[in-house]
Design a protein around this motif. Structure first.
Motif, PDB file in Angstrom:
ATOM      1  N   PRO A  90      35.072   4.068  27.560  1.00 35.45           N
ATOM      2  CA  PRO A  90      36.176   3.844  28.500  1.00 35.45           C
ATOM      3  C   PRO A  90      35.714   4.052  29.938  1.00 35.45           C
ATOM      4  O   PRO A  90      34.948   4.965  30.233  1.00 35.45           O
ATOM      5  N   ALA A  91      36.177   3.187  30.834  1.00 38.03           N
ATOM      6  CA  ALA A  91      35.795   3.309  32.247  1.00 38.03           C
ATOM      7  C   ALA A  91      36.259   4.657  32.792  1.00 38.03           C
ATOM      8  O   ALA A  91      37.404   5.049  32.578  1.00 38.03           O
ATOM      9  N   PRO A  92      35.369   5.380  33.488  1.00 38.92           N
ATOM     10  CA  PRO A  92      35.735   6.709  34.007  1.00 38.92           C
ATOM     11  C   PRO A  92      36.661   6.599  35.209  1.00 38.92           C
ATOM     12  O   PRO A  92      36.854   5.516  35.764  1.00 38.92           O
ATOM     13  N   PRO A  93      37.231   7.725  35.646  1.00 34.96           N
ATOM     14  CA  PRO A  93      38.051   7.715  36.870  1.00 34.96           C
ATOM     15  C   PRO A  93      37.215   7.274  38.064  1.00 34.96           C
ATOM     16  O   PRO A  93      35.986   7.355  38.047  1.00 34.96           O
ATOM     17  N   PRO A  94      37.871   6.790  39.116  1.00 27.36           N
ATOM     18  CA  PRO A  94      37.137   6.314  40.295  1.00 27.36           C
ATOM     19  C   PRO A  94      36.233   7.396  40.884  1.00 27.36           C
ATOM     20  O   PRO A  94      36.584   8.571  40.911  1.00 27.36           O
ATOM     21  N   ALA A  95      35.081   6.969  41.353  1.00 26.95           N
ATOM     22  CA  ALA A  95      34.141   7.884  41.993  1.00 26.95           C
ATOM     23  C   ALA A  95      34.653   8.276  43.380  1.00 26.95           C
ATOM     24  O   ALA A  95      35.500   7.594  43.968  1.00 26.95           O
ATOM     25  N   ASP A  96      34.125   9.373  43.910  1.00 29.58           N
ATOM     26  CA  ASP A  96      34.409   9.759  45.286  1.00 29.58           C
ATOM     27  C   ASP A  96      33.483   8.997  46.219  1.00 29.58           C
ATOM     28  O   ASP A  96      32.344   8.693  45.873  1.00 29.58           O
ATOM     29  N   GLY A  97      33.957   8.712  47.409  1.00 26.12           N
ATOM     30  CA  GLY A  97      33.131   8.024  48.377  1.00 26.12           C
ATOM     31  C   GLY A  97      33.965   7.313  49.421  1.00 26.12           C
ATOM     32  O   GLY A  97      35.171   7.545  49.551  1.00 26.12           O
TER      33      GLY A  97
ATOM     34  N   ALA B 277      37.110  -5.549  27.275  1.00 30.76           N
ATOM     35  CA  ALA B 277      37.002  -6.922  26.799  1.00 30.76           C
ATOM     36  C   ALA B 277      35.576  -7.458  26.858  1.00 30.76           C
ATOM     37  O   ALA B 277      35.175  -8.254  26.009  1.00 30.76           O
ATOM     38  N   VAL B 278      34.805  -7.019  27.853  1.00 29.25           N
ATOM     39  CA  VAL B 278      33.495  -7.621  28.082  1.00 29.25           C
ATOM     40  C   VAL B 278      32.445  -7.141  27.073  1.00 29.25           C
ATOM     41  O   VAL B 278      31.508  -7.870  26.751  1.00 29.25           O
ATOM     42  N   ASP B 279      32.594  -5.898  26.560  1.00 33.02           N
ATOM     43  CA  ASP B 279      31.594  -5.379  25.621  1.00 33.02           C
ATOM     44  C   ASP B 279      32.220  -4.232  24.826  1.00 33.02           C
ATOM     45  O   ASP B 279      32.533  -3.181  25.383  1.00 33.02           O
ATOM     46  N   PRO B 280      32.398  -4.391  23.507  1.00 33.37           N
ATOM     47  CA  PRO B 280      33.058  -3.344  22.714  1.00 33.37           C
ATOM     48  C   PRO B 280      32.284  -2.038  22.633  1.00 33.37           C
ATOM     49  O   PRO B 280      32.849  -1.008  22.254  1.00 33.37           O
TER      50      PRO B 280
ATOM     51  N   LEU C  30      23.165  -2.945  27.838  1.00 33.67           N
ATOM     52  CA  LEU C  30      24.564  -2.509  27.907  1.00 33.67           C
ATOM     53  C   LEU C  30      25.029  -2.442  29.360  1.00 33.67           C
ATOM     54  O   LEU C  30      26.121  -2.878  29.691  1.00 33.67           O
ATOM     55  N   TRP C  31      24.208  -1.872  30.214  1.00 32.26           N
ATOM     56  CA  TRP C  31      24.458  -1.800  31.656  1.00 32.26           C
ATOM     57  C   TRP C  31      23.245  -2.370  32.380  1.00 32.26           C
ATOM     58  O   TRP C  31      22.107  -2.136  31.974  1.00 32.26           O
ATOM     59  N   THR C  32      23.493  -3.056  33.489  1.00 28.39           N
ATOM     60  CA  THR C  32      22.401  -3.553  34.318  1.00 28.39           C
ATOM     61  C   THR C  32      22.569  -3.033  35.742  1.00 28.39           C
ATOM     62  O   THR C  32      23.678  -3.048  36.284  1.00 28.39           O
ATOM     63  N   THR C  33      21.480  -2.552  36.321  1.00 28.71           N
ATOM     64  CA  THR C  33      21.476  -2.123  37.716  1.00 28.71           C
ATOM     65  C   THR C  33      20.987  -3.277  38.569  1.00 28.71           C
ATOM     66  O   THR C  33      19.842  -3.719  38.453  1.00 28.71           O
ATOM     67  N   TRP C  34      21.885  -3.774  39.416  1.00 26.62           N
ATOM     68  CA  TRP C  34      21.575  -4.866  40.333  1.00 26.62           C
ATOM     69  C   TRP C  34      21.230  -4.273  41.686  1.00 26.62           C
ATOM     70  O   TRP C  34      21.908  -3.376  42.174  1.00 26.62           O
ATOM     71  N   GLU C  35      20.176  -4.800  42.283  1.00 23.03           N
ATOM     72  CA  GLU C  35      19.664  -4.147  43.492  1.00 23.03           C
ATOM     73  C   GLU C  35      19.079  -5.179  44.451  1.00 23.03           C
ATOM     74  O   GLU C  35      18.548  -6.212  44.020  1.00 23.03           O
TER      75      GLU C  35
ATOM     76  N   PRO D 160      47.689  -0.499  38.857  1.00 22.54           N
ATOM     77  CA  PRO D 160      47.482  -1.805  38.209  1.00 22.54           C
ATOM     78  C   PRO D 160      46.040  -2.288  38.288  1.00 22.54           C
ATOM     79  O   PRO D 160      45.517  -2.867  37.324  1.00 22.54           O
ATOM     80  N   LEU D 161      45.372  -2.027  39.419  1.00 17.81           N
ATOM     81  CA  LEU D 161      43.972  -2.429  39.565  1.00 17.81           C
ATOM     82  C   LEU D 161      43.084  -1.618  38.633  1.00 17.81           C
ATOM     83  O   LEU D 161      42.167  -2.152  37.991  1.00 17.81           O
ATOM     84  N   LEU D 162      43.347  -0.317  38.527  1.00 14.22           N
ATOM     85  CA  LEU D 162      42.549   0.539  37.660  1.00 14.22           C
ATOM     86  C   LEU D 162      42.745   0.143  36.193  1.00 14.22           C
ATOM     87  O   LEU D 162      41.781   0.102  35.417  1.00 14.22           O
ATOM     88  N   ALA D 163      43.982  -0.191  35.812  1.00 10.41           N
ATOM     89  CA  ALA D 163      44.247  -0.622  34.437  1.00 10.41           C
ATOM     90  C   ALA D 163      43.527  -1.930  34.131  1.00 10.41           C
ATOM     91  O   ALA D 163      42.965  -2.114  33.041  1.00 10.41           O
ATOM     92  N   ALA D 164      43.522  -2.851  35.097  1.00 16.67           N
ATOM     93  CA  ALA D 164      42.830  -4.131  34.906  1.00 16.67           C
ATOM     94  C   ALA D 164      41.326  -3.923  34.824  1.00 16.67           C
ATOM     95  O   ALA D 164      40.631  -4.621  34.081  1.00 16.67           O
ATOM     96  N   HIS D 165      40.819  -2.968  35.588  1.00 18.34           N
ATOM     97  CA  HIS D 165      39.391  -2.627  35.550  1.00 18.34           C
ATOM     98  C   HIS D 165      39.006  -2.120  34.161  1.00 18.34           C
ATOM     99  O   HIS D 165      38.008  -2.555  33.582  1.00 18.34           O
ATOM    100  N   ARG D 166      39.814  -1.217  33.619  1.00 20.89           N
ATOM    101  CA  ARG D 166      39.530  -0.671  32.289  1.00 20.89           C
ATOM    102  C   ARG D 166      39.650  -1.746  31.219  1.00 20.89           C
ATOM    103  O   ARG D 166      38.854  -1.787  30.268  1.00 20.89           O
TER     104      ARG D 166
END
Length: 306
Positions: A24-31, A17-20, A293-298, A6-12
């Motif tokens: 599609p959001a990729p599978p979760p990263a390893d870590g 919704a935020v930017d057409p 499209l993407w911003t790197t926050w640091e 459910p969390l992964l579906a909401a993430h996608r």
């Protein structure tokens, strides 16, 4: 990394919704996994990756030597969920001796204002953005001669490429002492190509500006496809006008030529990375039709995370 469906579906759904234009959001990263729960009990999850660089690694040009990157999954919980994951990250880093040449990083869709609020509250700044551009009508430009560069132009091209980091070192990542050494091999390879994607703008036989570009194919399961819609893209790697000549129209004339060449070569769209804190590039690239499209926050050092 397993994350509740459910969390992964909401993430996608959030990304969609935020930017057409987002892929599609990729599978979760390893870590390393970080978990938290909102006031109403909704679970949010973060994946933490650590990357350490050596002095001879090219990413040292723009990255801290020791980077802690958070991949947040907070679905529809908005600012609250993002805040909780950043708090969890801060708690995790308190057990580490992170050092001065370190950073906390989050790469996130540029238009997600709810997440931005949390990033700002925790001391992160928008240090880099991936901007995208679609074709646009031509504009009136000064008379500038533009040509492809070749191996004989290496010294001139390297001098100009270095000038980028002389300036961005003031407003973004600090300039590395071995900048030329790190830039040189890739630039030399690009200049040796049969059709090098390096262009020089000249006036009266003198070089005024440089553009170093590349082709990137966003194919399924590729790294590029995690950030860009599918297709062939023109990547604008480095564009610089000779110090003292900035504002004279050389960069605009050069990029008008480069955009035509990239589109002629099969790129429907182009992209690049720029520093939002850079008072030159943040204005120039928006006027060229790019939008984030993407911003790197640091935040640097990593221990400065609030």
């Amino acid at each position: 990394m397993d994350i509740a469906e459910p969390l992964l579906a909401a993430h996608r759904a959030r990304f969609a919704a935020v930017d057409p234009l987002l892929p599609p959001a990729p599978p979760p990263a390893d870590g390393e996994r970080l978990d938290a729960a909102t006031a109403d009990g909704t679970q949010v999850t973060g994946v933490l990756q650590r990357q350490r660089l050596a002095p001879g690694d090219v990413p040292m040009l723009w990255s801290a030597a020791d980077t802690w990157q958070l991949f947040p999954y907070f679905g529809d919980t908005g600012t609250e969920g993002a805040d909780l994951l950043l708090r969890a990250l801060k708690g995790r880093l308190e057990a580490e001796d992170t050092g001065e040449d370190s950073a906390c990083v989050v790469v996130w869709p540029s238009r997600d204002a709810e997440a931005i609020r949390a990033f700002l509250d925790h001391g992160l700044v928008p240090l880099s953005a991936l901007g995208v551009r679609t074709a646009r009508p031509p504009e009136a430009l000064p008379e500038v001669s533009v040509r492809r560069a070749g191996p004989d132009d290496y010294d001139t091209a390297l001098k100009l490429a270095e000038a980028t980091f002389d300036y961005t070192g003031l407003v973004a990542a600090p300039r590395r002492a071995n900048t030329a050494e790190l830039l040189g091999p890739a630039l030399r390879r690009a200049l040796a190509e049969a059709e090098p994607l390096v262009w020089l703008a000249e006036e009266d036989g003198e070089t005024r500006a440089l553009a170093h570009c590349a082709w990137v194919d966003a194919k399924p399961d590729s790294e590029a496809a995690e950030l860009l819609p599918p297709g062939r893209w023109g990547y604008v790697n480095n564009v610089v006008t000779l110090p003292g000549e900035r504002g004279g129209g050389f960069g605009r004339a050069l990029m008008a030529h480069v955009h035509r060449e990239l589109h002629r070569g099969g790129a429907n769209r182009t992209y690049l990375y720029y520093n939002p804190t850079n008072p030159l590039s943040s204005v120039f690239w928006h006027r060229q039709g790019y939008r984030p499209l993407w911003t790197t926050w640091e935040v640097r050092p990593a221990a400065a995370l609030r």
